[in-house]
Design a protein around this motif. Structure first.
Motif, PDB file in Angstrom:
ATOM      1  N   ILE A   1       0.833  -1.202   0.000  1.00 11.09           N
ATOM      2  CA  ILE A   1       0.000   0.000   0.000  1.00 11.09           C
ATOM      3  C   ILE A   1       0.865   1.248   0.000  1.00 11.09           C
ATOM      4  O   ILE A   1       1.867   1.309   0.704  1.00 11.09           O
ATOM      5  CB  ILE A   1      -0.924  -0.025   1.227  1.00 11.09           C
ATOM      6  CG1 ILE A   1      -2.060  -1.006   0.924  1.00 11.09           C
ATOM      7  CG2 ILE A   1      -1.472   1.341   1.544  1.00 11.09           C
ATOM      8  CD1 ILE A   1      -2.853  -1.361   2.112  1.00 11.09           C
ATOM      9  N   PRO A   2       0.497   2.234  -0.780  1.00 10.66           N
ATOM     10  CA  PRO A   2       1.325   3.443  -0.800  1.00 10.66           C
ATOM     11  C   PRO A   2       1.359   4.065   0.583  1.00 10.66           C
ATOM     12  O   PRO A   2       0.340   4.143   1.264  1.00 10.66           O
ATOM     13  CB  PRO A   2       0.611   4.365  -1.789  1.00 10.66           C
ATOM     14  CG  PRO A   2      -0.702   3.749  -2.059  1.00 10.66           C
ATOM     15  CD  PRO A   2      -0.644   2.317  -1.660  1.00 10.66           C
ATOM     16  N   MET A   3       2.519   4.491   0.987  1.00 12.06           N
ATOM     17  CA  MET A   3       2.644   4.992   2.349  1.00 12.06           C
ATOM     18  C   MET A   3       2.362   6.467   2.488  1.00 12.06           C
ATOM     19  O   MET A   3       2.195   6.964   3.571  1.00 12.06           O
ATOM     20  CB  MET A   3       4.023   4.677   2.917  1.00 12.06           C
ATOM     21  CG  MET A   3       5.245   5.020   2.102  1.00 12.06           C
ATOM     22  SD  MET A   3       5.468   6.725   1.585  1.00 12.06           S
ATOM     23  CE  MET A   3       5.676   7.533   3.137  1.00 12.06           C
ATOM     24  N   GLU A   4       2.339   7.147   1.372  1.00  9.47           N
ATOM     25  CA  GLU A   4       2.184   8.586   1.434  1.00  9.47           C
ATOM     26  C   GLU A   4       0.722   8.951   1.511  1.00  9.47           C
ATOM     27  O   GLU A   4      -0.051   8.640   0.612  1.00  9.47           O
ATOM     28  CB  GLU A   4       2.779   9.231   0.182  1.00  9.47           C
ATOM     29  CG  GLU A   4       4.258   9.032   0.088  1.00  9.47           C
ATOM     30  CD  GLU A   4       4.993   9.927   1.057  1.00  9.47           C
ATOM     31  OE1 GLU A   4       6.166  10.124   0.865  1.00  9.47           O
ATOM     32  OE2 GLU A   4       4.386  10.440   2.007  1.00  9.47           O
ATOM     33  N   PRO A   5       0.337   9.634   2.514  1.00  2.62           N
ATOM     34  CA  PRO A   5      -1.073   9.903   2.654  1.00  2.62           C
ATOM     35  C   PRO A   5      -1.594  10.939   1.665  1.00  2.62           C
ATOM     36  O   PRO A   5      -2.721  10.856   1.245  1.00  2.62           O
ATOM     37  CB  PRO A   5      -1.187  10.442   4.072  1.00  2.62           C
ATOM     38  CG  PRO A   5       0.174  10.845   4.479  1.00  2.62           C
ATOM     39  CD  PRO A   5       1.133  10.137   3.617  1.00  2.62           C
ATOM     40  N   LYS A   6      -0.755  11.890   1.291  1.00  2.32           N
ATOM     41  CA  LYS A   6      -1.338  13.037   0.614  1.00  2.32           C
ATOM     42  C   LYS A   6      -1.101  13.068  -0.890  1.00  2.32           C
ATOM     43  O   LYS A   6      -1.941  13.536  -1.622  1.00  2.32           O
ATOM     44  CB  LYS A   6      -0.747  14.327   1.191  1.00  2.32           C
ATOM     45  CG  LYS A   6      -1.182  14.518   2.600  1.00  2.32           C
ATOM     46  CD  LYS A   6      -0.926  15.895   3.115  1.00  2.32           C
ATOM     47  CE  LYS A   6       0.310  16.549   2.571  1.00  2.32           C
ATOM     48  NZ  LYS A   6       1.175  16.967   3.666  1.00  2.32           N
ATOM     49  N   ARG A   7       0.065  12.624  -1.346  1.00  2.00           N
ATOM     50  CA  ARG A   7       0.411  12.903  -2.720  1.00  2.00           C
ATOM     51  C   ARG A   7      -0.258  11.957  -3.726  1.00  2.00           C
ATOM     52  O   ARG A   7      -1.382  12.121  -4.066  1.00  2.00           O
ATOM     53  CB  ARG A   7       1.938  12.923  -2.882  1.00  2.00           C
ATOM     54  CG  ARG A   7       2.559  13.995  -1.981  1.00  2.00           C
ATOM     55  CD  ARG A   7       2.292  15.387  -2.512  1.00  2.00           C
ATOM     56  NE  ARG A   7       2.244  16.423  -1.485  1.00  2.00           N
ATOM     57  CZ  ARG A   7       3.250  17.146  -1.053  1.00  2.00           C
ATOM     58  NH1 ARG A   7       4.452  16.946  -1.512  1.00  2.00           N
ATOM     59  NH2 ARG A   7       3.086  18.098  -0.172  1.00  2.00           N
ATOM     60  N   ASP A   8       0.272  10.887  -4.169  1.00  2.74           N
ATOM     61  CA  ASP A   8      -0.367  10.011  -5.192  1.00  2.74           C
ATOM     62  C   ASP A   8      -0.181  10.481  -6.599  1.00  2.74           C
ATOM     63  O   ASP A   8      -1.185  10.841  -7.222  1.00  2.74           O
ATOM     64  CB  ASP A   8      -1.911  10.094  -5.092  1.00  2.74           C
ATOM     65  CG  ASP A   8      -2.462   9.130  -4.179  1.00  2.74           C
ATOM     66  OD1 ASP A   8      -2.105   7.988  -4.313  1.00  2.74           O
ATOM     67  OD2 ASP A   8      -3.221   9.538  -3.319  1.00  2.74           O
ATOM     68  N   PHE A   9       1.003  10.513  -7.087  1.00  7.10           N
ATOM     69  CA  PHE A   9       1.145  11.100  -8.408  1.00  7.10           C
ATOM     70  C   PHE A   9       0.891  10.136  -9.531  1.00  7.10           C
ATOM     71  O   PHE A   9       0.992   8.941  -9.398  1.00  7.10           O
ATOM     72  CB  PHE A   9       2.514  11.717  -8.555  1.00  7.10           C
ATOM     73  CG  PHE A   9       2.542  12.973  -7.826  1.00  7.10           C
ATOM     74  CD1 PHE A   9       3.465  13.182  -6.852  1.00  7.10           C
ATOM     75  CD2 PHE A   9       1.579  13.921  -8.046  1.00  7.10           C
ATOM     76  CE1 PHE A   9       3.464  14.350  -6.154  1.00  7.10           C
ATOM     77  CE2 PHE A   9       1.579  15.079  -7.335  1.00  7.10           C
ATOM     78  CZ  PHE A   9       2.514  15.293  -6.390  1.00  7.10           C
TER      79      PHE A   9
ATOM     80  N   ARG B   1      -6.852  16.135   5.711  1.00  3.21           N
ATOM     81  CA  ARG B   1      -5.622  16.033   4.921  1.00  3.21           C
ATOM     82  C   ARG B   1      -5.733  16.798   3.622  1.00  3.21           C
ATOM     83  O   ARG B   1      -4.793  17.426   3.163  1.00  3.21           O
ATOM     84  CB  ARG B   1      -5.281  14.571   4.649  1.00  3.21           C
ATOM     85  CG  ARG B   1      -4.520  13.934   5.796  1.00  3.21           C
ATOM     86  CD  ARG B   1      -4.059  12.550   5.444  1.00  3.21           C
ATOM     87  NE  ARG B   1      -5.171  11.619   5.446  1.00  3.21           N
ATOM     88  CZ  ARG B   1      -5.540  10.897   6.504  1.00  3.21           C
ATOM     89  NH1 ARG B   1      -4.875  11.004   7.636  1.00  3.21           N
ATOM     90  NH2 ARG B   1      -6.557  10.077   6.425  1.00  3.21           N
ATOM     91  N   THR B   2      -6.921  16.744   2.993  1.00  5.31           N
ATOM     92  CA  THR B   2      -7.114  17.468   1.735  1.00  5.31           C
ATOM     93  C   THR B   2      -6.924  18.969   1.952  1.00  5.31           C
ATOM     94  O   THR B   2      -6.246  19.642   1.174  1.00  5.31           O
ATOM     95  CB  THR B   2      -8.534  17.193   1.192  1.00  5.31           C
ATOM     96  OG1 THR B   2      -8.680  15.789   1.020  1.00  5.31           O
ATOM     97  CG2 THR B   2      -8.759  17.903  -0.123  1.00  5.31           C
TER      98      THR B   2
ATOM     99  N   GLN C   1      -3.335  19.925   2.588  1.00 11.55           N
ATOM    100  CA  GLN C   1      -2.598  19.986   1.325  1.00 11.55           C
ATOM    101  C   GLN C   1      -2.900  21.301   0.601  1.00 11.55           C
ATOM    102  O   GLN C   1      -1.999  21.960   0.078  1.00 11.55           O
ATOM    103  CB  GLN C   1      -2.983  18.782   0.443  1.00 11.55           C
ATOM    104  CG  GLN C   1      -2.203  18.708  -0.852  1.00 11.55           C
ATOM    105  CD  GLN C   1      -0.717  18.583  -0.587  1.00 11.55           C
ATOM    106  OE1 GLN C   1      -0.290  17.756   0.194  1.00 11.55           O
ATOM    107  NE2 GLN C   1       0.079  19.444  -1.225  1.00 11.55           N
TER     108      GLN C   1
ATOM    109  N   GLU D   1      -9.751  12.393   6.231  1.00 12.23           N
ATOM    110  CA  GLU D   1      -9.408  12.557   4.827  1.00 12.23           C
ATOM    111  C   GLU D   1      -9.613  14.025   4.393  1.00 12.23           C
ATOM    112  O   GLU D   1      -8.774  14.602   3.712  1.00 12.23           O
ATOM    113  CB  GLU D   1     -10.278  11.610   3.984  1.00 12.23           C
ATOM    114  CG  GLU D   1     -10.051  11.684   2.505  1.00 12.23           C
ATOM    115  CD  GLU D   1      -8.622  11.339   2.104  1.00 12.23           C
ATOM    116  OE1 GLU D   1      -7.967  10.598   2.861  1.00 12.23           O
ATOM    117  OE2 GLU D   1      -8.179  11.840   1.071  1.00 12.23           O
TER     118      GLU D   1
END
Lengths: 491, 491, 491
Positions: B12-20, B180-181, B184, B177
């Motif tokens: 699972i991706p560990m980065e909570p905010k980014r997701d490129f 976090r949005t 950001q 969530e």
């Protein structure tokens, strides 16, 4: 450091650091992260840029005409190669060459097509008309997307850390997506990116590094005029008049005594200049019956110069304090503020203390100076930014008016003591402090009017958005919110 | 706050905010980037917010009741339209309307459903009890997700650059969530976002802009009490006593002479107040045998006021220095520090120099003042943040105690010279500097005890985490790490 | 600017820049965001780290040997559990344990395998040789990826806000991808991440917190040498010589009179030291015919010390000003600068004013001091970073040389007045100000040479990159761009 360039063409995401992997993408992501940022040019700026990019975690490839000679000039971690090779793998290209060499880039037109070119160039002189360098580049290379940016950042800033906060970097491009990509790049390089819209704004952005403290021009002009006026006035009354009338030569006392008087007069007058526009703005709002009507242009500019006026006032008041201490003796016409110094029977000198007027005079002057110094400290950006709006307003407005009242008291005690002296009008002119105190009195009177309950409640309502009548179209503006008349804003 | 751990292993991706994006999404991305942020309301704050969003590269759409009239008030790049139209395309909605107008938003309940509403409102007064504006909004619109934030940022901050570092923005919401949005979003607007957890924290966040320098309250109270005490003491001894006893009127010398004595006494006493709590904390740790036991509340508060006490000490010492220079003459009771001024055979006055005691007295006072000014400069946030912990500790602790020793020397030389004078106890009270120096002596003695090898090695062990015995449950706390007793922390 | 609103309903990602998740990924994203960051260790640093992570919006899980006892020490929002449980869900693991406990981590070797371990440890002493803590950890746990970082950030910095700009955090690792992941993490925690390349750089990174103001060492040494020299010289001429020759004891006047003379001499000599290396660098470039040849090492170091020399000069000049004011009287050998003070027929003392020389002397000294204070303020990081390169150059170079000229004038007027006195060479040595002024004269002469049109045009060409001949391989370097000889850089 990993600087190998994977040459995968244009379909590869350009972001080296981000792209975060979900598990299954990991292979692909690592690949992506190696997609380098290219730099064309091998001058000082190019090298500093390469260093910053490497330290920010990017793969960097520099396209040079003479890679073998230039390689050793670049920081470890940046690959130096030919222009052709550098361009093949990159999607983002910094163009760090002089404007006069832009036409040479047309040779690489095909390699540059479809890429984002970042124009970092500056001019040595302000160009009054005509296109910006970035627009010129876009005209030469219509197949590429040109983005203006980074020109406000010096090679020195690129190489140094970010103590004191990130530098702002202004970005413009006709392609919104390219703009956002470069803004993201700037942020990854630890700059704060500001969107300036279409490429036409490059004209404005290219003018920025040529500015020389524009926010200080008006305040400096005002203070220099005031200072010159008071120096001339005091030199006339204290030196020229006596030279003409009785032939006495007092020129020796210009450097400290007359200059210092002029500095004191200038300091208090500058303090009036700080607080006057806010009071005038209140009256303008009362008259207009709305806060949405634009202030006259001169008032707007004056309000924006208040911080600088305040800091110049502190500078001048400090010099005034220093010179005053050096001439603080009954010798310099302050004998009314001292008791007599006498000689006793033993031939010893018995010094006189100051009278109450001398002590009060000094106390209020000192307090005004040191409270003003507190205002000055609160104007240091990193101090001001640690305060909330209410605190900032308290310091700049409440403390500011306290300084003003103390300074007026300092001045008044001195005047009260000198008032009765017969020589005041001997030169057919009043002493300069008459002018200062008249200005102060008028300002205080106007301020008191705005503080009357009936007036202040209406001003408050107007500032909260109330309007006497709907504004006429075309006369409103949004410029106001930046400047608060209540604030005497040194920040 | 959401702290539940999903244990999904490494895929699972560990980065909570980014997701490129990876390459193939690119088309979609450009589309996404045009999804606008909506703002409801057309006041000053709304306009400043729109400007900042535009400059940060966002598409902005403002929902106004009267878009045609308000359009011209908004910066270029922000679209002004009806509320309904503004909401249709956005997912993030800034609610920039007054609390009293919140019920009107229920008309747009359906359009707002499922969206993230950012409550930026502030109150004009501190609400002791009851729900925050954000909780009220959440209650009115249960279908939307309410996030509190940005209220600590003024319209002025929104419009200005970020010299002096990003402003912090505090974010709270019951939906992690959404939080976090918005965090950001805040970072993309060049603010530093801080997570404050659930929406209940909005009460705390809404109280922040109403604060008025809370960190200064205790220090200011302490210093004002000390100053008042010393002014009264000195005025009694120097003026009231003689008026009553012999009818002499020395009131003229209150403004400089008595006030200046009181300022000197206050400066050195404040310096003691800066260094005392650190020494007391060492003893508390020795007594407790652990650093994990909470200090008494008064000691904790005192330790947190040290920076402010130090800066107030610098302020008062500076005024003391300025007034001292102005009264620096044998006239003001300093005749023991000067040689006699005499008259020679020609009738010319021959000035006396200072004795060794006068020169030493001044030298140490001057050095203490200017070294303290260095400490003050190191307290400027952007200067302090450029130092590492060891450097900061060196400046604040080593240099700080040097200042203290110099100040004590300054004071002692003066006292030594005056000690023998018979009039010291004439008013049945000791002079104020007896009190100062007693405080200094006690503090120095305690400090020397903590520096004894046997004591200091135990303190060091305790500070590294050693405990005499396991702490009892319920008495430990984590609050300590913020305040280091060794640090006299002006920062 | 692109402000068209695409009205695609709620399923469209709202973030313009980042490429956020489109609708269908939403579930995955929320899940991802709950993947926690793990911390091993439960000391002070661990707790501060947990707090910062929580406030930055991360899920945090702390692995402790005694979770029940330590739970209450951690901030709300951080889960405290066993090491095994903490590691199971995380991919990023902060290792906040002492180096001596690293071997214990081998017990959890399997749980740690494949994870990114962040070594935050520091040493209490500088290790001359041998591997860094991070390399040691990597050797113990070959299955994990070790990243060095965060060690430069104190527990205090972790807990406090970011006034004054983000702290820089230096990251190194042999795995480029892991490095980038941790850099991103650091940025999300509101630190500025700097890439230091491979794990070997951890040696350098671990040495950083042990530094004690290294940039000040050279400048402090130079100034202390100069000050000591002048104190000895003045004490010899003013005290020792007379004690030996005529048995007069002038030792009482060392603290103010001789020290103050030495401070004045030191201030002007330090000002020369600030401006000399820039002039020498110009000559070096003229001689080399290129700017790409490395300066001699001593010149390079000297140039990098200019800011610190300038600030020390301000510090010393300020003390000099304060002591000068205190001894400002005809008594202290300044009688040539004053008119005579006499006694009139009534026995009252009539004070003499200063002569023109005294007033001019003071005016230029005061102006030099306060202009230098402006330079000092421009050296505050958050002030300097708000200026563009041209402005910064103007302030530091133009204003700087103005200060120098004013200081030389201040000194010259004094010397001119004393020049004729016969006792100047009585001690077989010249007075110290002869030395100062000779240095100033030489520096001015050299500076004037570089300003001659023929010389300055060649220097300008060299600085723009022109070379007399192609440089020989191996002698060039890139170090130069950091230091601009024209800049006298206080920043």
């Amino acid at each position: 450091m990993d600087t190998k360039v994977e040459q995968n063409g244009g379909s590869i995401p350009m972001e080296p650091k981000r792209d975060f992997k979900s598990g299954q993408d990991e292979g692909k992501t690592s690949e992506a992260s190696k997609v380098p940022v290219a730099i064309l040019g091998s001058g000082d700026y190019s090298r500093s840029l390469a260093g910053r990019l490497v330290r920010s975690g990017f793969a960097v490839v520099v396209g040079s005409r003479d890679p073998d000679r230039n390689r050793r000039l670049f920081p470890q971690g940046a690959e130096v190669t030919t222009r052709q090779a550098a361009l093949s793998g990159a999607r983002l290209v910094f163009v760090a060459v002089h404007r006069e060499n832009y036409p040479d880039l047309q040779q690489d037109r095909d390699a540059l097509a479809g890429k984002i070119l970042i124009d970092v160039s500056n001019n040595t002189k302000l160009k009054k008309d005509g296109e910006s360098n970035a627009e010129y580049l876009a005209r030469l290379l219509p197949g590429s997307t040109v983005v203006k940016g980074f020109n406000v950042v010096s090679a020195w800033s690129l190489e140094s850390g970010l103590f004191g906060g990130s530098k702002e970097v202004f970005i413009s491009s006709d392609d919104a997506e390219a703009r956002r990509t470069v803004m993201q790049l700037a942020q990854d390089m630890r700059f704060a990116a500001v969107d300036y819209g279409s490429l036409r704004a490059a004209r404005e952005i290219e003018a920025m590094p040529l500015r020389l403290l524009p926010s200080w021009h008006l305040a400096l002009k005002m203070v220099l005029c005031v200072l010159t006026f008071y120096v001339l006035w005091n030199v006339y009354r204290g030196v020229v008049f006596y030279a003409v009338k009785s032939g006495d030569n007092y020129a020796a006392h210009i450097p400290i005594h007359q200059v210092n008087r002029a500095l004191g007069d200038t300091a208090i007058t500058t303090l009036c200049l700080v607080y006057t526009p806010g009071v005038l703005a209140s009256f303008a709002q009362l008259y207009n019956g709305t806060k949405y009507k634009r202030f006259p242009n001169w008032l707007d500019k004056w309000m924006r110069a208040r911080k600088q006026l305040g800091l110049l006032c502190l500078f001048i008041a400090s010099i005034h304090a220093c010179l005053s201490v050096l001439e603080w003796s009954p010798a310099y016409g302050y004998d009314r503020l001292f008791e007599k110094t006498t000689v006793n029977a033993n031939g010893d000198v018995v010094y006189g203390m100051m009278r109450w007027s001398g002590e009060t005079f000094l106390l209020f002057g000192t307090l005004a100076l040191f409270l003003m110094a507190v205002l000055g400290v609160a104007s240091i950006p990193s101090v001001g930014s640690s305060m909330n709006w209410r605190e900032f307003n308290f310091v700049q407005s409440k403390l500011g008016w306290t300084v003003f009242l103390f300074a007026v008291t300092h001045c008044s005690v001195y005047v009260a003591e000198m008032f009765i002296e017969s020589y005041l009008f001997t030169s057919y002119t009043p002493p300069a402090f008459y002018i200062d105190l008249t200005l102060c009195a008028v300002l205080l009177l106007l301020k008191i009017v705005t503080l009357l309950p009936c007036v202040s409640s209406r001003v408050d309502r107007i500032r909260r958005g109330w309007e006497r009548k709907a504004p006429k179209a075309g006369k409103t503006n949004a410029a106001y919110s930046k400047e608060d008349p209540e604030m005497t804003s040194y920040l």
